[in-house]
Write a protein that holds these residues in place. Sequence first.
Motif, PDB file in Angstrom:
ATOM      1  N   HIS A   1      29.787 -13.820 -37.706  1.00  0.00           N
ATOM      2  CA  HIS A   1      30.475 -12.813 -38.061  1.00  0.00           C
ATOM      3  C   HIS A   1      31.059 -11.873 -36.769  1.00  0.00           C
ATOM      4  O   HIS A   1      32.115 -11.797 -36.508  1.00  0.00           O
ATOM      5  N   TRP A   2      29.861 -11.457 -35.973  1.00  0.00           N
ATOM      6  CA  TRP A   2      29.974 -10.648 -35.122  1.00  0.00           C
ATOM      7  C   TRP A   2      30.024 -11.180 -33.606  1.00  0.00           C
ATOM      8  O   TRP A   2      29.186 -11.267 -32.653  1.00  0.00           O
ATOM      9  N   ALA A   3      31.195 -11.725 -33.314  1.00  0.00           N
ATOM     10  CA  ALA A   3      31.292 -12.451 -32.037  1.00  0.00           C
ATOM     11  C   ALA A   3      31.069 -11.813 -30.929  1.00  0.00           C
ATOM     12  O   ALA A   3      30.644 -12.199 -29.642  1.00  0.00           O
ATOM     13  N   SER A   4      31.323 -10.508 -30.851  1.00  0.00           N
ATOM     14  CA  SER A   4      31.421  -9.601 -29.700  1.00  0.00           C
ATOM     15  C   SER A   4      29.865  -9.361 -29.199  1.00  0.00           C
ATOM     16  O   SER A   4      29.684  -8.739 -28.252  1.00  0.00           O
ATOM     17  N   LEU A   5      28.953  -9.496 -30.194  1.00  0.00           N
ATOM     18  CA  LEU A   5      27.463  -9.481 -29.932  1.00  0.00           C
ATOM     19  C   LEU A   5      27.258 -10.431 -28.902  1.00  0.00           C
ATOM     20  O   LEU A   5      26.117 -10.329 -28.215  1.00  0.00           O
ATOM     21  N   GLU A   6      27.761 -11.568 -28.994  1.00  0.00           N
ATOM     22  CA  GLU A   6      27.532 -12.988 -27.992  1.00  0.00           C
ATOM     23  C   GLU A   6      26.108 -13.031 -28.385  1.00  0.00           C
ATOM     24  O   GLU A   6      25.294 -13.681 -27.224  1.00  0.00           O
ATOM     25  N   GLY A   7      25.371 -13.122 -29.309  1.00  0.00           N
ATOM     26  CA  GLY A   7      24.231 -13.350 -29.515  1.00  0.00           C
ATOM     27  C   GLY A   7      23.184 -12.366 -29.127  1.00  0.00           C
ATOM     28  O   GLY A   7      21.971 -12.522 -29.112  1.00  0.00           O
ATOM     29  N   ARG A   8      23.435 -11.298 -28.697  1.00  0.00           N
ATOM     30  CA  ARG A   8      22.563 -10.341 -28.234  1.00  0.00           C
ATOM     31  C   ARG A   8      22.568  -9.067 -28.942  1.00  0.00           C
ATOM     32  O   ARG A   8      23.310  -8.880 -29.664  1.00  0.00           O
ATOM     33  N   GLY A   9      21.231  -8.314 -28.555  1.00  0.00           N
ATOM     34  CA  GLY A   9      21.237  -7.075 -28.962  1.00  0.00           C
ATOM     35  C   GLY A   9      20.475  -6.904 -30.350  1.00  0.00           C
ATOM     36  O   GLY A   9      20.519  -5.691 -30.766  1.00  0.00           O
ATOM     37  N   THR A  10      20.014  -7.966 -30.795  1.00  0.00           N
ATOM     38  CA  THR A  10      19.684  -7.729 -32.125  1.00  0.00           C
ATOM     39  C   THR A  10      18.053  -7.680 -32.136  1.00  0.00           C
ATOM     40  O   THR A  10      17.294  -8.175 -31.083  1.00  0.00           O
ATOM     41  N   PRO A  11      17.210  -6.954 -33.020  1.00  0.00           N
ATOM     42  CA  PRO A  11      15.743  -6.982 -32.842  1.00  0.00           C
ATOM     43  C   PRO A  11      15.385  -8.252 -33.206  1.00  0.00           C
ATOM     44  O   PRO A  11      15.857  -9.295 -33.870  1.00  0.00           O
ATOM     45  N   GLU A  12      13.667  -8.483 -32.838  1.00  0.00           N
ATOM     46  CA  GLU A  12      13.057  -9.599 -33.283  1.00  0.00           C
ATOM     47  C   GLU A  12      13.242  -9.705 -34.552  1.00  0.00           C
ATOM     48  O   GLU A  12      12.846  -8.948 -35.559  1.00  0.00           O
ATOM     49  N   GLY A  13      13.532 -11.118 -35.035  1.00  0.00           N
ATOM     50  CA  GLY A  13      13.636 -11.522 -36.430  1.00  0.00           C
ATOM     51  C   GLY A  13      14.939 -11.492 -36.960  1.00  0.00           C
ATOM     52  O   GLY A  13      15.095 -11.818 -38.257  1.00  0.00           O
ATOM     53  N   ILE A  14      16.026 -10.943 -36.214  1.00  0.00           N
ATOM     54  CA  ILE A  14      17.237 -11.010 -36.733  1.00  0.00           C
ATOM     55  C   ILE A  14      18.044 -11.703 -35.469  1.00  0.00           C
ATOM     56  O   ILE A  14      17.899 -11.352 -34.438  1.00  0.00           O
ATOM     57  N   ILE A  15      18.860 -12.858 -36.056  1.00  0.00           N
ATOM     58  CA  ILE A  15      19.476 -13.968 -34.894  1.00  0.00           C
ATOM     59  C   ILE A  15      21.027 -13.882 -35.209  1.00  0.00           C
ATOM     60  O   ILE A  15      21.207 -14.205 -36.395  1.00  0.00           O
ATOM     61  N   ALA A  16      21.712 -13.159 -34.227  1.00  0.00           N
ATOM     62  CA  ALA A  16      23.307 -13.604 -34.393  1.00  0.00           C
ATOM     63  C   ALA A  16      23.717 -14.728 -33.552  1.00  0.00           C
ATOM     64  O   ALA A  16      23.205 -14.968 -32.321  1.00  0.00           O
ATOM     65  N   LEU A  17      24.347 -15.489 -34.200  1.00  0.00           N
ATOM     66  CA  LEU A  17      24.688 -16.801 -33.884  1.00  0.00           C
ATOM     67  C   LEU A  17      26.175 -17.040 -33.370  1.00  0.00           C
ATOM     68  O   LEU A  17      26.618 -18.115 -33.065  1.00  0.00           O
ATOM     69  N   ASP A  18      27.079 -15.961 -33.821  1.00  0.00           N
ATOM     70  CA  ASP A  18      28.617 -16.212 -33.665  1.00  0.00           C
ATOM     71  C   ASP A  18      28.589 -15.816 -32.171  1.00  0.00           C
ATOM     72  O   ASP A  18      28.532 -14.657 -31.544  1.00  0.00           O
ATOM     73  N   THR A  19      29.067 -16.950 -31.341  1.00  0.00           N
ATOM     74  CA  THR A  19      29.522 -16.549 -29.707  1.00  0.00           C
ATOM     75  C   THR A  19      30.741 -16.689 -29.300  1.00  0.00           C
ATOM     76  O   THR A  19      30.934 -17.112 -28.233  1.00  0.00           O
ATOM     77  N   GLY A  20      31.831 -16.784 -30.583  1.00  0.00           N
ATOM     78  CA  GLY A  20      32.932 -16.719 -30.137  1.00  0.00           C
ATOM     79  C   GLY A  20      33.822 -17.922 -29.616  1.00  0.00           C
ATOM     80  O   GLY A  20      34.531 -17.787 -28.699  1.00  0.00           O
ATOM     81  N   CYS A  21      33.548 -19.146 -29.884  1.00  0.00           N
ATOM     82  CA  CYS A  21      33.800 -20.169 -29.572  1.00  0.00           C
ATOM     83  C   CYS A  21      35.252 -20.007 -29.722  1.00  0.00           C
ATOM     84  O   CYS A  21      36.219 -20.698 -28.640  1.00  0.00           O
ATOM     85  N   CYS A  22      36.062 -19.737 -30.540  1.00  0.00           N
ATOM     86  CA  CYS A  22      37.371 -19.891 -31.148  1.00  0.00           C
ATOM     87  C   CYS A  22      38.139 -18.795 -29.916  1.00  0.00           C
ATOM     88  O   CYS A  22      39.455 -18.931 -29.864  1.00  0.00           O
ATOM     89  N   TRP A  23      37.590 -17.802 -29.413  1.00  0.00           N
ATOM     90  CA  TRP A  23      37.944 -16.908 -28.526  1.00  0.00           C
ATOM     91  C   TRP A  23      37.767 -17.199 -26.949  1.00  0.00           C
ATOM     92  O   TRP A  23      37.908 -16.390 -26.125  1.00  0.00           O
ATOM     93  N   GLY A  24      37.390 -18.492 -26.844  1.00  0.00           N
ATOM     94  CA  GLY A  24      36.928 -19.134 -25.594  1.00  0.00           C
ATOM     95  C   GLY A  24      35.542 -19.013 -24.986  1.00  0.00           C
ATOM     96  O   GLY A  24      35.299 -18.899 -23.893  1.00  0.00           O
ATOM     97  N   GLY A  25      34.765 -18.459 -25.894  1.00  0.00           N
ATOM     98  CA  GLY A  25      33.307 -18.040 -25.659  1.00  0.00           C
ATOM     99  C   GLY A  25      32.641 -19.583 -25.746  1.00  0.00           C
ATOM    100  O   GLY A  25      32.798 -20.377 -24.987  1.00  0.00           O
TER     101      GLY A  25
END
Length: 276
Positions: free
Chosen positions: A227-251
């Motif tokens: 959901h949160w592409a602008s995170l680019e998979g970073r900035g979350t605490p241990e045990g919480i994983i962000a996987l949207d890295t914005g492919c449709c936006w050129g990421g």
Amino acid sequence: MSTYLIGDIHGCYDELQSLLAQVAFDPEKDILWLTGDLVARGPASLEVLRFVRSLGDCVRMVLGNHDLHLLAVYAGISRNKPKDRITPLLEAHDADELINWLRRQPLLQIDEEKKLVMAHAGITPQWDIETAKMCAREVEAVLSSDSYPLFLNAMYGDMPNNWTPELTGLSRLRFSTNALTRMRFCFPNGQLDMIAKEAPESAPPPLKPWFTIPGPIARDYTIVFGHWASLEGRGTPEGIIALDTGCCWGGSLTLLRWEDRSLFVQPSNRERTIEE
């Protein structure tokens, strides 16, 4: 057997195929978790839906806000926006089959053995695991029923934004849907803010990213979300994983292999643009 988790695909079919080829994905023995938003913005939403549906029981996916919006467009409740690039899907000969399959997909995945939870936007810190399961199943039951257009017509809106067990009817379903598919920021007490979309460091106080507010689920489970592409998979605490890295936006499209926590990345075929 491997368990692979992939961030928001958004109609990026070619990148999905290239990413699966990187890990030699085998649908006969591997399990594929998808964070939702299979469709919209990318060029091949129809091909993505057909492919994911063809994989059968090896897929464990959740619905995202763009998937729900597609259901609303197909039901004649919401407008087809050209920027979503879903017209080929809407006009496909198998559109009815795909839409009816899609609306029967869950909003929450839980693996008790792996202590792994996945929802498109995340999990509100106001919920424990039993409440999360209950609220997700309530929305899923309506979506898979004949009365699903009534829900789709009522799901748009930012209120109520605070969880209480006394919520009922469409208000309760709307809160659950927002918490699972649209949430980014919360107030310190866990109350949802459905307006702010900026980077976490730019959010107006006292708003905080939902994943920085302690909640009971994060103590016992790893939480995976998209959901949160602008995170680019970073900035979350241990045990919480962000996987949207914005492919449709050129990421890029990102895959996590659960067993060894290895990350695999497939760059987008498109030039980078700003997330809308």
